[in-house]
Design an enzyme around this catalytic site. Structure first.
Site, short mmCIF file in Angstrom:
data_model
loop_
_atom_site.label_atom_id
_atom_site.label_comp_id
_atom_site.label_asym_id
_atom_site.label_seq_id
_atom_site.Cartn_x
_atom_site.Cartn_y
_atom_site.Cartn_z
CB SER A 1 -1.05 21.55 27.37
OG SER A 1 0.23 21.38 27.95
CE LYS A 2 -4.96 15.63 29.94
NZ LYS A 2 -5.01 14.28 29.41
NE ARG A 3 3.87 19.97 27.57
CZ ARG A 3 4.51 21.10 27.32
NH1 ARG A 3 5.54 21.45 28.02
NH2 ARG A 3 4.11 21.88 26.32
CG HIS A 4 1.61 24.74 30.70
ND1 HIS A 4 1.04 24.42 29.49
CD2 HIS A 4 2.91 25.00 30.45
CE1 HIS A 4 1.96 24.48 28.54
NE2 HIS A 4 3.10 24.83 29.09
#
Ligand code: GLU
Length: 484
Positions: A251-254
């Site tokens: 996801s965007k977090r990674h």
């Protein structure tokens, strides 16, 4: 055109996730390999997220990647419309057909009734998940007001097993006793995913459905729908999700997950496709593939059953390899917008730009790197503080002035004569190259790393070279002598 008809059916969310791109890519490769048809369909039944803008992002992303579609939005085709919200009458027809054949029914259960059933289920303490058993499944009557708010539910079979031979996962068997009377149409006529998907795949003549394995739970219900409609069941290929390095869903977090972010980071579409293709598919040890090779070599049986993990370093490496496969002219063309982004307006046929490419290509990984590496050829030098402090010092001022005098005489002002003349001068005066090399580099480029000194001089030309060496000498003379 062959029999192969495959589709990519994204639900627009505001960006096109690279995991989705990989799904689209595999289908596209399959279509192109078989001279088949690649369909783009927009699944926009979530009206809140599916704005015009988010649909446009899907189209822009696909176009940037060069994943062209033979049927779909803006292209048309014989099986349209290709946007689900424009197909409501088709779903209504199919729902009626299923009602008539006894495979579906109108369910007038209210929210309160469903909530009460859920509560009773929870209280019963059973470990099975809640499945609403509508009283309308077996009722022959209808409410007085036949237009009363209702949904249409599938009358799911409880006996038997639904099976398919997955192109990636092999044989899958699902007990029908696990199915529920899932909703086909909501009161507003919007289809739920399984129903919309089946009606579309069926009416669009899709022969193979490829998607992420997060959808495997939907496949048995979908097959039941095909069977209820007496329609042929397409093939299915479910591929593992793309995971983050730590094993979570990417996801965007990674990482950058929206594909247009890679465009903006100066990646090539072919590099993005190559990296994503390899993330879950292999062909021996080969890492670098051209688009054409991917088309020729792709096959479902080499799609892995375990999830690929995103690796930013590897991705960048693949990008760099693709950049180096381009001609100087192509690199120039791709770099032009990135130069414009930093305020340098040049055309792809600019002679200075074209001269610089051979010197910067060995070290550049993205087009942002290329733009950055050629920047000082187009505008005044901006000095890196550290290099300036270290090399533009009084002790080097004289050497810079002398170097300017020496190169001023060189004709033609090209790499080899410059190299020979400067070396001869250094030898005569028993000076080591390092006395002039770094100070001159900083004076001409502002940096301590650049292409070779004489290459830089050649591209800058005599006038700019002399001016920069002399300005560098002035700065050096005026600088304070470093104390440590
Ligand atoms: N709209 C669905 C998604 O984006 C499509 C799934 C499918 O390909 O059937 O996940």
């Amino acid at each position: 055109m062959s029999e192969v008809r495959v589709r990519f059916a994204p639900s627009p969310t505001g960006y096109l996730h690279i995991g989705g791109v990989r799904t689209a890519l595999y289908s596209w490769l399959w279509a192109r390999q078989h001279d088949g048809t690649f369909i783009l369909r927009i699944e926009d039944t979530d009206r809140e997220r599916s704005t015009e803008e988010s649909i446009q992002i899907v189209l822009d992303s696909m176009r940037w990647l060069g994943l062209d579609w033979d049927e779909g939005p803006e292209v048309g085709g014989d099986h349209g419309p290709y946007v689900q919200s424009e197909r409501l009458d088709i779903y209504a027809d199919y729902a009626e057909t299923l009602i008539r054949s006894g495979h579906a029914y109108r369910c007038y259960a209210t929210k309160d009734e469903i909530a009460a059933a859920r509560e009773a289920h929870q209280k019963s303490g059973t470990k099975d998940g809640f499945r609403f058993q509508s009283p309308w499944r077996d009722r022959a009557d209808a409410p007085e007001d036949s237009n009363a708010r209702h949904v249409i539910r599938f009358r799911a079979p409880h006996d038997g097993t639904t099976s398919w031979m997955d192109e990636v996962k092999g044989r899958i068997d699902i007990l029908n006793s696990t199915q529920q009377d899932f909703i086909l149409l909501r009161p507003d006529g919007m289809p739920l995913y399984n129903f919309g998907c089946v009606v579309d795949d069926l009416t669009m003549g899709v022969t193979l459905v490829a998607r992420g394995d997060d959808h495997m739970i939907n496949t048995a219900p979908q097959i039941l729908l095909y069977e209820a409609l007496g329609a042929p069941v397409p093939k299915f290929a479910h591929m593992p999700m793309v995971l983050a390095p730590n094993g979570e869903k990417l996801s965007k977090r990674h990482a950058a997950v929206g594909v247009l972010e890679y465009r903006d980071m100066g990646y090539l579409p072919d590099a993005v496709l190559n990296y994503l293709a390899r993330l879950g598919w292999s062909h021996g040890d080969q890492e670098i593939f051209t688009r054409q090779e991917l088309i020729e070599k792709f096959s479902w049986d080499r799609v892995g059953t375990t999830a690929g993990r995103y690796d930013a370093k590897k991705f960048l490496h693949v990008q760099a390899e693709h950049l180096r496969m381009l001609s100087d002219e192509e690199i120039a063309r791709w770099t032009v917008p990135f130069l414009a982004n930093i305020g340098i307006e040049v055309g792809a046929d600019d002679s200075v730009l074209l001269k610089t490419i051979p010197y910067v290509r060995p070290r550049a990984e993205t087009f942002i790197d290329v733009a950055d590496a050629v920047e000082y050829f187009f505008r005044d030098v901006e000095f890196e503080a550290k290099g300036k402090r270290k090399f533009l010092v009084p002790a080097n001022a004289q050497a810079l002035l002398r170097l300017a005098e020496v190169v001023e005489t060189v004709e033609p002002f090209t790499r080899e004569p410059l190299d020979a003349t400067v070396k001869a001068w250094l030898e005569e005066n028993e000076l080591p190259m390092k006395v002039v090399a770094q100070p001159a580099r900083v004076a001409m480029t502002g940096r301590t790393r650049s292409p070779g000194l004489f290459e830089v001089m050649e591209v800058l030309g005599k006038e700019k070279t002399l001016a920069r060496l002399r300005t560098g000498a002035e700065i050096a003379a005026a600088a304070e002598t470093p104390t440590a």
